[in-house]
Enzyme design. Structure first.
Site, PDB file in Angstrom:
ATOM      1  N   LYS A   1       0.840  -1.205   0.000  1.00  0.00           N
ATOM      2  CA  LYS A   1       0.000   0.000   0.000  1.00  0.00           C
ATOM      3  C   LYS A   1       0.869   1.247   0.000  1.00  0.00           C
ATOM      4  O   LYS A   1       1.859   1.329   0.738  1.00  0.00           O
ATOM      5  CB  LYS A   1      -0.930  -0.015   1.219  1.00  0.00           C
ATOM      6  CG  LYS A   1      -1.979   1.109   1.213  1.00  0.00           C
ATOM      7  CD  LYS A   1      -2.958   1.017   2.388  1.00  0.00           C
ATOM      8  CE  LYS A   1      -4.004   2.119   2.344  1.00  0.00           C
ATOM      9  NZ  LYS A   1      -4.950   2.054   3.482  1.00  0.00           N
TER      10      LYS A   1
ATOM     11  N   SER B   1     -10.496  -0.115   6.690  1.00  0.00           N
ATOM     12  CA  SER B   1      -9.821   0.006   5.401  1.00  0.00           C
ATOM     13  C   SER B   1      -9.096  -1.247   4.907  1.00  0.00           C
ATOM     14  O   SER B   1      -8.600  -1.258   3.785  1.00  0.00           O
ATOM     15  CB  SER B   1      -8.826   1.170   5.423  1.00  0.00           C
ATOM     16  OG  SER B   1      -9.519   2.388   5.321  1.00  0.00           O
TER      17      SER B   1
ATOM     18  N   SER C   1     -10.047   2.116   2.424  1.00  0.00           N
ATOM     19  CA  SER C   1      -9.104   2.847   1.602  1.00  0.00           C
ATOM     20  C   SER C   1      -8.077   1.975   0.875  1.00  0.00           C
ATOM     21  O   SER C   1      -7.499   2.404  -0.117  1.00  0.00           O
ATOM     22  CB  SER C   1      -8.346   3.860   2.469  1.00  0.00           C
ATOM     23  OG  SER C   1      -7.536   3.182   3.419  1.00  0.00           O
TER      24      SER C   1
END
Lengths: 448, 494
Positions: free
Chosen positions: B77, B176, B152
């Protein structure tokens, strides 16, 4: 050092917590059993995260006091709190007349001190100091600096910013119940400036009040040049710092055992030390103050510990060596001579192997890097001539060459012997034992 | 090759049947084939990945002892700092920024021999539930390219679901990791807060942010969890305890005699019936496997979403202050005539997207003098109540379960202009962030209405992360035998 890089996290510096507790204990404070850090939010280029990690309503130390003496009177300065925070970077505003951000062409930021631990010590209002307020403020700052230095928590060099003062002043009429509005003069960076800024503000505020005016609560800047202050940011347009508990740090909960351990290892504090030293060395208040101001207290104590008499130790550090330090523009402690070496030179004087004049040459040699006192004595051939035969020959020679002075001594004007001693010292290039020479002169001239 | 699990790939590399370079190349090829449609990556580091793979192969050839995931590729990420790749948090304000240091998670991935393929898309600064708030691109759900992959960490979930990588990292602040895992039919775990290091994770909400793993099955997730978790002295909130035995738990899924609580508050209005159907079937499944299921009430959970949207933005408003154009990242308006303050304002206006600005303003307001007690202070009290609800529940049951999300993946654009609808996606996941306990999402079937994946959330007490894996593994084993293959095999081919 903190640049506020994305993703970087703070960690509490354990040594800073220990120093804060030491300072708190020395200031007779309570030490919090549990306290947190908070974020103080505001934007400024020298603050890399645009918030400062500080303590808000949970300081690590609170409710203490420090006694200071001003003109023989003791003032007890209440300590409201002492809290830890991180220092910011340092801005330098280039161009413009004031050195402040307004009017500057551009600004430079040095981040080297950002994130360095800092303790902020806040006093309670010091009431009823009247015309002595400037002196009390200075005495407090002085005493606090001595204390922090003795605790080893900081070098407290105000000129380098490792101790800075914000000075608050307010006036109230005698007998009034409510304090007047205060002003805060920021970043006052010498002890003398503390005194001057308070004096200026007292007089300025008195002038405003006498003229029927109103004091504006504000921060003010101090000007070293003329000792005045001028308005900074008004509190009425003050920032909302949006304090909240710092989520990146866990609470600090110093165990009572640790606090007691720190208490047990506190060094002798400056006030107690002054009392002891003053008595042991038979000093007047002024003499003691001079020693402290010269930064010579530790050095003299070490010299005494190495065997020198206090008077002699003080004499060398306060005269010979202080002069050299001043000439070189360094602090006394930074001179390339140790207390043990000073004690050794004095030991040679005590043993009669050096006189004061020769001793000064030894100091000169040691300070010039020629080696230890003994090495300098050997290297420069500095030894008192106390061989009676050689000295007697010199005495006779000098009496013969200075008939006038010799006659005066014979006639009872003993003081005239000084000229003869001087001549002997000159002839021996300083190596004669002046005391013995004088005795021999008086003997020869029938005055003993 | 790309359809194998991470554990299988690790074993094949270890036995010499294949090499990390071959495995990495296969995944880079897959990325080349499908990335044009999925858009999971902000940055593909093909060359660096092959270098890392070659390095792992060399270390192995030299006889070095390597972990079970050595040589296996991973998608990372873009919220974790990487010193050899840009780190943007999908924000214009950090465009092109290459950090001078590796996050602890990054460091540990490298130490475990994992090969970082690139950095995945996300909602800007991890604020969102659809990855539509990325300043750079919209990521698609591999199950249906017109739908969101969750957020997210939507780039990570999409990359794993699209077989671009067998593993991915994520961060979970309000859901998320779990919500994107649920809507893409994969496994996502939020470890106990403090169980995985935040050092080098660009902060959104410091008291909630938690790094965690994505994988296509429970064992892979546990292997990755173990690889990057554990105490880190550089993160003061890190827990100085051994990582719970998550891998062992994932290998021996078993719920016989386990007390399972169904959270009463997480059902009813707003929940898609297909989601509730799959959830209810899973409850029955657990009972059939020997679990004792009871209903548990956690009344404070009702206020979790509201208090989360005070606490998280408050912390974010402070955390994101540092993006001020002074030291790194975007700088706008510095033409020699403007003050630092003006440059800061212009940069932040240009560099942050609308959702980030919304939360900064919300948080700034909530912390303001005169409002603090009513908003931030009250929210912290609710947080305490949520923690107490969990504590009370865990005296009665070993784990709590709920649907991971009230609905399946929604169409791209559907909630983009309706923040409240978007926020509801995290309704069930937020309480575990508020309390800091462990929670996992594991696939439990496809919703009747849209044939899209549904996730089961399993919540365990803090530091009992292994319990999440144990239950998830049992559910996975039972459901896969019922379906005769993993759920993801039912996804349409890309």
């Amino acid at each position: 050092m903190c640049l506020g890089l994305p993703g970087a996290l703070p960690v509490v510096n354990e040594k800073a917590i220990e120093f804060a507790i030491r300072i708190g204990l020395a200031l007779n404070c309570e030490i919090a059993e549990w306290c947190r850090f908070a974020r103080k939010n505001y934007f400024y280029p020298d603050m890399p995260k645009d918030f400062q990690i500080s303590q808000y309503d949970e300081p690590i130390c609170f409710d203490g006091y420090l006694d200071v003496e001003v003109e023989g009177e003791t003032y007890r300065i209440g300590i409201e709190r002492a809290h830890l925070e991180e220092d910011t970077g340092k801005s330098t505003h280039v161009g413009g007349a004031t050195g402040r951000i307004h009017g500057a062409d551009y600004s430079l930021v040095d981040y080297n001190r950002s994130g360095i631990p800092l303790i902020e010590i806040v006093t309670k209002p010091i009431e009823a100091t009247e015309e002595k307020a400037p002196l009390v403020a200075r005495a407090y700052a002085t005493e606090l600096r001595e204390l922090v230095r003795a605790l080893g928590a900081s070098d407290v060099r105000m000129e380098e910013g490792s101790m800075r003062c914000d000075v608050n002043v307010s006036l109230m009429p005698k007998g009034a119940a409510e304090w007047g509005t205060r002003t805060e003069t920021k970043n006052v960076n010498s002890l003398r400036s503390v005194e001057r800024s308070v004096r200026f503000e007292v007089e300025r505020q008195a002038g405003v009040l006498d003229a029927g005016g109103r004091i504006v609560q504000e921060t003010r800047h101090f000007h070293e040049g003329d000792g005045s202050t001028s308005p900074g940011r008004s509190k009425e347009e003050a920032q909302d710092y949006r304090y909240f508990p710092e989520p990146d740090l866990v609470p600090v909960a110093p165990s009572r055992a640790w606090v007691e351990e720190i208490r047990a290892t506190l060094p002798e504090l400056p006030a107690a030390r002054r009392v002891r030293v003053k008595a042991a060395w038979s000093l007047t208040d002024e003499e003691l103050r001079d020693v402290i101001n010269a930064g010579a207290l530790d050095l003299i104590e070490e010299t005494v510990a190495a065997g020198a008499a206090p008077g002699a130790a003080r004499k060398w550090w306060m005269n010979e060596l202080s002069r050299t330090a001043t000439a070189r523009g360094v602090e006394l402690a930074a001179l390339p001579i140790t207390a043990a070496q000073v004690a050794r030179i004095q030991a040679l004087v005590d043993a009669g192997e050096l006189n004061d004049k020769l001793a000064r040459k030894v100091f000169e040699g040691v300070l010039a890097g020629e080696g230890t006192p003994d090495e300098v004595v050997a290297g420069r051939g500095l030894k008192v001539v106390s061989d009676e035969g050689a000295l007697l020959a010199l005495v006779d020679q000098v009496i013969a060459e200075n008939a006038d002075a010799a006659r005066k001594v014979r006639d009872g004007k003993v003081a005239a012997a000084g000229a003869l001693v001087g001549a002997i010292m000159k002839a021996s290039r300083g190596q004669a034992d002046a005391g013995r020479a004088r005795e021999l002169i008086l003997e020869r001239l029938g005055q003993s | 090759m790309i359809f194998k699990t991470a554990a299988e790939l690790g074993a094949l590399i270890a036995s010499g049947e294949t090499t990390s370079v071959e495995v990495t190349r296969a995944h880079l090829e897959r990325i080349e084939q499908v990335e044009g449609r999925v858009n999971a990556f902000l940055h593909v580091a093909a060359e660096r990945a092959l270098e890392q793979a070659a390095d792992v192969d060399r270390r192995r050839a030299e006889g070095e002892e390597l972990g079970p995931l050595a040589g296996v590729p991973i998608a990372h990420k873009d919220v974790f700092t990487t010193k050899d790749m840009p780190t943007t948090c999908a924000s214009k304000i950090l465009e092109g920024w290459v950090p001078p240091y590796d996050a602890t998670v990054t460091e540990r991935l490298r130490a475990a021999g994992l090969v970082i393929l690139g950095k995945t898309n996300m909602d800007e600064f991890a604020m969102g539930s659809s990855t539509e708030n990325s300043a750079y691109q919209v990521t698609s759900n591999p199950w249906d390219l017109t739908r969101i992959p969750g957020g997210s960490s939507g780039g990570s979930s999409a990359a794993v679901a699209a077989y671009e990588a067998p593993l991915a990292t994520g961060t979970d602040t309000g859901g998320s990791i779990r919500q994107p895992a649920a809507v893409t039919g994969i496994v996502g775990m939020k470890p106990t807060y403090g169980g995985s290091s935040r050092y080098g994770l660009v902060a959104f909400a410091s008291s909630l942010d938690t790094p965690g793993p994505f994988a296509r099955n429970v064992l892979d997730a546990a292997l990755l969890h173990e690889a990057f978790s554990g105490y880190d002295p550089r993160d003061s909130t890190s827990v100085d305890e051994a990582v719970p035995p998550v891998v062992a738990a994932a290998r021996q899924g078993d719920v016989a005699g386990l007390r399972v609580g169904v959270v009463k508050e997480f059902a009813g209005e707003g929940y898609q019936s297909g989601v509730l159907n799959r959830f209810n079937e899973t409850v029955e499944l657990l009972e059939s496997l020997g679990a004792k299921v009871v209903e548990v009430s956690c009344p404070a959970f009702t206020y979790a979403l509201a208090s989360y949207y005070l606490i998280a933005p408050s912390e974010a408003s402070s955390n994101l202050a540092r993006f001020d154009a002074m030291r790194y990242g975007l700088r706008v308006g510095d033409d020699g005539t403007r003050s630092a303050e003006e440059v800061m304002a212009l940069t932040r206006a240009a560099g942050f997207g609308p959702e980030v600005k919304r939360r900064i303003i919300l948080g700034t307001y909530a912390l303001s003098s005169g409002y603090y007690d009513a908003y931030y202070g009250k929210a912290q009290q609710v947080r305490t109540l949520i923690t107490r609800d969990f504590e009370a529940a865990f005296t009665q049951v070993d784990v709590l379960i709920s649907p991971t999300t009230p609905t399946t993946a929604f169409p791209i654009g559907e909630r983009a202009d309706d923040p409240m609808a978007m926020y509801l996606a995290d309704l069930c996941t937020i309480p575990s962030n508020m309390a800091g306990n462990a929670a996992i999402s594991v696939p439990c079937g496809l919703a009747d209405e849209d044939n899209l994946p549904v996730g089961l959330q399993i919540m365990a007490p803090a530091l009992a992360d292994d319990r999440c894996y144990r239950v998830a593994a049992a559910v996975e084993t039972a459901l896969e035998s019922r379906w005769s293959s993993p759920l993801l095999t039912k996804a349409p081919a890309l």
